[in-house]
Design a protein around this motif. Structure first.
Motif, PDB file in Angstrom:
ATOM      1  N   ILE A   1       0.831  -1.210   0.000  1.00 39.24           N
ATOM      2  CA  ILE A   1       0.000   0.000   0.000  1.00 39.24           C
ATOM      3  C   ILE A   1       0.865   1.261   0.000  1.00 39.24           C
ATOM      4  CG2 ILE A   1      -1.327   1.390   1.627  1.00 39.24           C
ATOM      5  CD1 ILE A   1      -3.399  -0.524   1.704  1.00 39.24           C
ATOM      6  N   ALA A   2       1.867   1.324   0.843  1.00 39.30           N
ATOM      7  CA  ALA A   2       2.698   2.522   0.917  1.00 39.30           C
ATOM      8  C   ALA A   2       3.395   2.781  -0.408  1.00 39.30           C
ATOM      9  CB  ALA A   2       3.713   2.394   2.044  1.00 39.30           C
ATOM     10  N   GLY A   3       4.089   1.781  -0.930  1.00 42.24           N
ATOM     11  CA  GLY A   3       4.829   1.972  -2.173  1.00 42.24           C
ATOM     12  C   GLY A   3       3.939   2.329  -3.341  1.00 42.24           C
ATOM     13  N   SER A   4       2.783   1.679  -3.450  1.00 38.76           N
ATOM     14  CA  SER A   4       1.875   1.939  -4.569  1.00 38.76           C
ATOM     15  C   SER A   4       1.318   3.357  -4.519  1.00 38.76           C
ATOM     16  CB  SER A   4       0.735   0.919  -4.563  1.00 38.76           C
ATOM     17  OG  SER A   4       1.214  -0.391  -4.727  1.00 38.76           O
ATOM     18  N   VAL A   5       0.861   3.779  -3.339  1.00 36.37           N
ATOM     19  CA  VAL A   5       0.285   5.118  -3.208  1.00 36.37           C
ATOM     20  C   VAL A   5       1.348   6.186  -3.438  1.00 36.37           C
ATOM     21  CG1 VAL A   5      -0.787   6.738  -1.591  1.00 36.37           C
ATOM     22  CG2 VAL A   5      -1.601   4.382  -1.732  1.00 36.37           C
ATOM     23  N   ILE A   6       2.534   5.979  -2.896  1.00 32.09           N
ATOM     24  CA  ILE A   6       3.620   6.951  -3.083  1.00 32.09           C
ATOM     25  C   ILE A   6       3.990   7.052  -4.557  1.00 32.09           C
ATOM     26  CG2 ILE A   6       6.074   7.363  -2.637  1.00 32.09           C
ATOM     27  CD1 ILE A   6       5.542   6.119   0.195  1.00 32.09           C
ATOM     28  N   ALA A   7       4.136   5.914  -5.218  1.00 33.99           N
ATOM     29  CA  ALA A   7       4.511   5.922  -6.636  1.00 33.99           C
ATOM     30  C   ALA A   7       3.456   6.631  -7.483  1.00 33.99           C
ATOM     31  CB  ALA A   7       4.705   4.491  -7.133  1.00 33.99           C
ATOM     32  N   LEU A   8       2.204   6.354  -7.233  1.00 35.39           N
ATOM     33  CA  LEU A   8       1.136   6.979  -8.006  1.00 35.39           C
ATOM     34  C   LEU A   8       1.072   8.480  -7.748  1.00 35.39           C
ATOM     35  CD1 LEU A   8      -1.591   4.232  -7.603  1.00 35.39           C
ATOM     36  CD2 LEU A   8      -0.555   4.954  -9.756  1.00 35.39           C
ATOM     37  N   HIS A   9       1.253   8.877  -6.515  1.00 36.25           N
ATOM     38  CA  HIS A   9       1.199  10.309  -6.191  1.00 36.25           C
ATOM     39  C   HIS A   9       2.347  11.051  -6.870  1.00 36.25           C
ATOM     40  CE1 HIS A   9       0.109  13.909  -4.187  1.00 36.25           C
ATOM     41  NE2 HIS A   9       1.079  13.901  -3.294  1.00 36.25           N
TER      42      HIS A   9
ATOM     43  N   MET B   1      -3.496  -0.824  -9.205  1.00 37.25           N
ATOM     44  CA  MET B   1      -3.022  -1.455 -10.437  1.00 37.25           C
ATOM     45  C   MET B   1      -3.656  -0.809 -11.667  1.00 37.25           C
ATOM     46  SD  MET B   1      -2.911  -5.458  -9.191  1.00 37.25           S
ATOM     47  CE  MET B   1      -2.279  -6.097 -10.756  1.00 37.25           C
ATOM     48  N   LEU B   2      -4.947  -0.533 -11.605  1.00 39.55           N
ATOM     49  CA  LEU B   2      -5.628   0.097 -12.738  1.00 39.55           C
ATOM     50  C   LEU B   2      -5.194   1.543 -12.912  1.00 39.55           C
ATOM     51  CD1 LEU B   2      -9.187  -1.395 -12.160  1.00 39.55           C
ATOM     52  CD2 LEU B   2      -7.640  -1.946 -14.058  1.00 39.55           C
ATOM     53  N   ALA B   3      -5.006   2.250 -11.798  1.00 38.16           N
ATOM     54  CA  ALA B   3      -4.564   3.644 -11.889  1.00 38.16           C
ATOM     55  C   ALA B   3      -3.190   3.745 -12.522  1.00 38.16           C
ATOM     56  CB  ALA B   3      -4.565   4.276 -10.500  1.00 38.16           C
ATOM     57  N   ALA B   4      -2.292   2.820 -12.178  1.00 37.16           N
ATOM     58  CA  ALA B   4      -0.938   2.850 -12.735  1.00 37.16           C
ATOM     59  C   ALA B   4      -0.956   2.686 -14.249  1.00 37.16           C
ATOM     60  CB  ALA B   4      -0.093   1.756 -12.096  1.00 37.16           C
ATOM     61  N   GLU B   5      -1.918   1.926 -14.745  1.00 35.37           N
ATOM     62  CA  GLU B   5      -2.013   1.721 -16.193  1.00 35.37           C
ATOM     63  C   GLU B   5      -2.374   3.014 -16.919  1.00 35.37           C
ATOM     64  OE1 GLU B   5      -4.831  -1.360 -16.870  1.00 35.37           O
ATOM     65  OE2 GLU B   5      -3.626  -2.932 -15.909  1.00 35.37           O
ATOM     66  N   HIS B   6      -2.997   3.959 -16.213  1.00 34.04           N
ATOM     67  CA  HIS B   6      -3.454   5.196 -16.837  1.00 34.04           C
ATOM     68  C   HIS B   6      -2.443   6.335 -16.730  1.00 34.04           C
ATOM     69  CE1 HIS B   6      -7.309   3.064 -16.466  1.00 34.04           C
ATOM     70  NE2 HIS B   6      -7.765   3.884 -17.393  1.00 34.04           N
ATOM     71  N   ILE B   7      -1.328   6.102 -16.057  1.00 32.06           N
ATOM     72  CA  ILE B   7      -0.326   7.161 -15.884  1.00 32.06           C
ATOM     73  C   ILE B   7       0.934   6.746 -16.628  1.00 32.06           C
ATOM     74  CG2 ILE B   7       0.971   8.560 -14.244  1.00 32.06           C
ATOM     75  CD1 ILE B   7      -1.122   7.999 -12.162  1.00 32.06           C
ATOM     76  N   GLU B   8       1.239   7.456 -17.687  1.00 30.17           N
ATOM     77  CA  GLU B   8       2.306   7.058 -18.603  1.00 30.17           C
ATOM     78  C   GLU B   8       3.662   7.000 -17.929  1.00 30.17           C
ATOM     79  OE1 GLU B   8       4.181   8.527 -22.904  1.00 30.17           O
ATOM     80  OE2 GLU B   8       2.380   9.476 -22.084  1.00 30.17           O
TER      81      GLU B   8
ATOM     82  N   LYS C   1     -10.456  18.208  -4.920  1.00 27.85           N
ATOM     83  CA  LYS C   1     -10.891  17.364  -6.030  1.00 27.85           C
ATOM     84  C   LYS C   1      -9.708  16.849  -6.841  1.00 27.85           C
ATOM     85  CE  LYS C   1     -14.155  17.298  -9.903  1.00 27.85           C
ATOM     86  NZ  LYS C   1     -15.148  18.095 -10.674  1.00 27.85           N
ATOM     87  N   GLU C   2      -8.627  17.641  -6.930  1.00 31.79           N
ATOM     88  CA  GLU C   2      -7.470  17.273  -7.738  1.00 31.79           C
ATOM     89  C   GLU C   2      -6.536  16.310  -7.006  1.00 31.79           C
ATOM     90  OE1 GLU C   2      -6.767  21.277 -10.427  1.00 31.79           O
ATOM     91  OE2 GLU C   2      -6.049  21.248  -8.347  1.00 31.79           O
ATOM     92  N   ARG C   3      -6.546  16.335  -5.670  1.00 33.21           N
ATOM     93  CA  ARG C   3      -5.618  15.497  -4.905  1.00 33.21           C
ATOM     94  C   ARG C   3      -5.918  14.019  -5.129  1.00 33.21           C
ATOM     95  NH1 ARG C   3      -6.534  15.237  -0.183  1.00 33.21           N
ATOM     96  NH2 ARG C   3      -4.526  14.623   0.670  1.00 33.21           N
ATOM     97  N   PHE C   4      -4.891  13.260  -5.477  1.00 29.17           N
ATOM     98  CA  PHE C   4      -5.008  11.824  -5.699  1.00 29.17           C
ATOM     99  C   PHE C   4      -6.137  11.502  -6.681  1.00 29.17           C
ATOM    100  CE2 PHE C   4      -2.785  12.217  -1.698  1.00 29.17           C
ATOM    101  CZ  PHE C   4      -1.768  11.286  -1.835  1.00 29.17           C
ATOM    102  N   ALA C   5      -6.204  12.315  -7.735  1.00 28.65           N
ATOM    103  CA  ALA C   5      -7.269  12.140  -8.721  1.00 28.65           C
ATOM    104  C   ALA C   5      -7.121  10.834  -9.497  1.00 28.65           C
ATOM    105  CB  ALA C   5      -7.287  13.320  -9.688  1.00 28.65           C
ATOM    106  N   PHE C   6      -5.904  10.249  -9.494  1.00 28.72           N
ATOM    107  CA  PHE C   6      -5.694   9.010 -10.261  1.00 28.72           C
ATOM    108  C   PHE C   6      -6.647   7.911  -9.825  1.00 28.72           C
ATOM    109  CE2 PHE C   6      -2.596   9.037  -6.742  1.00 28.72           C
ATOM    110  CZ  PHE C   6      -2.940   7.886  -6.074  1.00 28.72           C
ATOM    111  N   ALA C   7      -6.934   7.820  -8.520  1.00 30.41           N
ATOM    112  CA  ALA C   7      -7.799   6.746  -8.029  1.00 30.41           C
ATOM    113  C   ALA C   7      -9.253   6.985  -8.407  1.00 30.41           C
ATOM    114  CB  ALA C   7      -7.672   6.630  -6.514  1.00 30.41           C
ATOM    115  N   LYS C   8      -9.599   8.243  -8.626  1.00 30.57           N
ATOM    116  CA  LYS C   8     -10.993   8.570  -8.924  1.00 30.57           C
ATOM    117  C   LYS C   8     -11.314   8.420 -10.407  1.00 30.57           C
ATOM    118  CE  LYS C   8     -10.664  11.866  -5.142  1.00 30.57           C
ATOM    119  NZ  LYS C   8     -10.528  13.286  -4.780  1.00 30.57           N
ATOM    120  N   ARG C   9     -10.278   8.288 -11.249  1.00 29.37           N
ATOM    121  CA  ARG C   9     -10.513   8.147 -12.685  1.00 29.37           C
ATOM    122  C   ARG C   9     -10.867   6.709 -13.064  1.00 29.37           C
ATOM    123  NH1 ARG C   9      -5.244  10.407 -13.415  1.00 29.37           N
ATOM    124  NH2 ARG C   9      -5.282  12.661 -13.104  1.00 29.37           N
TER     125      ARG C   9
END
Length: 483
Positions: free
Chosen positions: A18-26, A196-203, A448-456
């Motif tokens: 959880i820590a590594g995934s959230v940090i990487a996505l942010h 996992m799905l959010a990471a696929e959407h961030i180039e 609304k913009e914070r951690f928007a990757f999870a909301k997409r």
């Protein structure tokens, strides 16, 4: 002097929990070029998740400040990952054998309610409901009246949550009143699917699964910007590659000390192995809240926790050394190594799985422990393998529950969360550190913009992948779904 572009910054996050995934996505959302390195075949598959800890009411022995931190962390988690929550309250009971009193809980609950009110002031959507509804007490007379009510088809009120508890609980075993508090559940499978799905959407977020870190060196060719040289082995092909990074984040969970040892850094920490058990109660009726019976940790009367899922499945904790805890399960680092050494038989559980006898004995023990308070629960049966793992605890206080990040040198950080809800705050802390170092340009973001990757990511896609992850890891699909 102009700051470098965020896209020029290369960061390695070692560990995809959880820590590594959230940090990487942010970081990736900030435009950083991030590589997330995980040795298993999916993200967020470490110790089990079941509870959000929105206020820390489970823990009577931690400070008010830790409770406030857990509350704030939980609010941020719910705002960023709304589909990962199991929305239902928690009932807290104090057994007659416990020296505590339900009234002892009131001062802290009121402080938490007040802090929640401050956190949500001016917000249209309050993720834990209205502050005045954060907790409620129910006396014995009220519970006896609820026991006579029919089970509702849908839950419409706080009282509805208490009806199945009132119908089945042994009133002689608890002190009154009971507490209903807005502490929700947290789905590890839906959290894994979301990341996992959010990471696929961030180039610029590169996820390397089935990848093991086998070597680390630090270069000093550019004194203003030293780099890490990582050797990475693909566990499927056996091929080893080498990559350079400007900054490295240790998110290895209970194995964080191994990376510290690899780069010759000393860090005091503890590791604790714990397990939860899954039973199916076919006679279960009604919509259940989570139910906690307080108790003294490590004794035969340790806390009992009942976490509901659809289809009569329940996750069970019993804070005794015969159920969730293990007599040799808490270990500490030494002067020679930053990595606490778990006994071989516990490491074997993590790496090879459980023996059938141990699985059945401890699961049945957890059923008996819960049946002490809910007698008809004694008919519940073993459903699957336990949910288990080891968690790190930075420092030397085994009661620590709120922790985030520590730093060493100019380009190394450790994510040292104990509870899942702290991952977002850890990510924010690292961004602040990188900004202070002049490595990252940040801009203020709206809520609304914070951690928007999870909301997409759509809730439908999250649920499909969560179901698949549960099956692949050997658990009933029910554990990936909202009760």
């Amino acid at each position: 002097m102009a700051l470098p572009s965020n896209s020029d910054l290369k960061i390695a996050v070692v560990g995809g929990g959880i820590a590594g995934s959230v940090i990487a996505l942010h970081l990736a959302e900030m435009g950083v070029n991030v590589t997330l390195i995980e040795q298993s075949d999916s993200l967020v598959n470490g110790p089990p998740l079941c509870h959000l800890h929105a206020g820390g009411s489970f823990y009577r022995d931690i400070s008010d400040e830790q409770c406030f931190e857990l509350l704030e962390d939980s609010v941020k988690t719910l705002e960023a990952f709304p589909y990962c929550a199991n929305i239902r309250p928690t009932v807290i009971a104090v057994p007659v054998t416990d020296p505590g009193s339900p009234e002892d809980l009131i001062p802290r609950l009121e402080k938490i309610r007040q802090r929640y009110s401050e956190l949500t002031r001016g917000k249209q959507h309050k993720v834990l409901g209205e502050p005045e509804d954060y907790y409620r007490f129910f006396d014995e007379a009220s519970l006896r009246q609820l026991a006579e009510q029919p089970l509702p088809e849908t839950v419409q009120s706080p009282e509805d949550w208490l009806i199945p508890v009132a119908k089945t609980m042994d009133f002689s075993k608890v002190k009154f009143p009971l507490v209903l508090v807005q502490e929700y559940g947290l789905s590890g499978f839906r959290f894994a699917a979301t990341t996992m799905l959010a990471a696929e959407h961030i180039e610029n977020c590169h996820v390397m699964l089935n990848t093991q870190l086998v070597g680390v060196e630090q270069s000093s060719t550019d004194a203003s910007r030293p780099q890490w040289q990582l050797s990475l082995r693909d566990k499927l092909s056996g091929e080893t590659t080498h990559q350079s990074f400007d900054y490295m984040i240790n998110a290895c969970g209970f194995r964080s000390g191994e990376l510290d040892d690899l780069i010759h850094l000393q860090r005091e920490r503890m590791v604790e192995f714990k397990a939860a058990y899954v039973a199916r109660w076919e006679a279960c009726q009604g919509h259940w809240p989570e139910v906690i019976f307080h108790g003294e940790r490590g004794t035969p009367r340790g806390m009992a926790q009942l976490t509901p899922y659809p289809g009569g499945y329940f996750q069970l904790h019993g804070m005794t050394k015969d159920i969730t805890l293990f007599s040799d399960g808490l270990v500490a680092s030494t002067a020679e190594s930053s990595q606490p050494k778990l006994p071989k038989h516990l490491l074997n559980k993590i790496e090879k799985g459980w023996s059938q006898q141990d699985l059945e004995n401890r699961t049945q023990g957890s059923v008996v422990h819960m049946a002490n308070y809910i007698p008809c629960f004694s008919s519940a049966k073993v459903a699957c393998q336990p949910m288990f793992g080891a968690q790190q605890i930075p420092g030397n206080d085994p009661s620590l529950r709120a922790a985030e990040v520590s730093y060493a040198g100019e380009n190394y950080a450790r994510a040292e969360i104990v509870k899942a809800c702290s991952a977002i705050v850890a990510a924010e802390s690292i961004c602040e550190k990188l900004t202070d170092l002049g490595l990252l340009q940040t801009q203020a973001k709206t809520e609304k913009e914070r951690f928007a990757f999870a909301k997409r990511v759509s809730s439908e896609d999250i649920q499909v992948l969560a179901d698949s992850l549960a099956e692949a890891r050997g658990y009933p699909v029910a554990l990936a779904r909202q009760a």
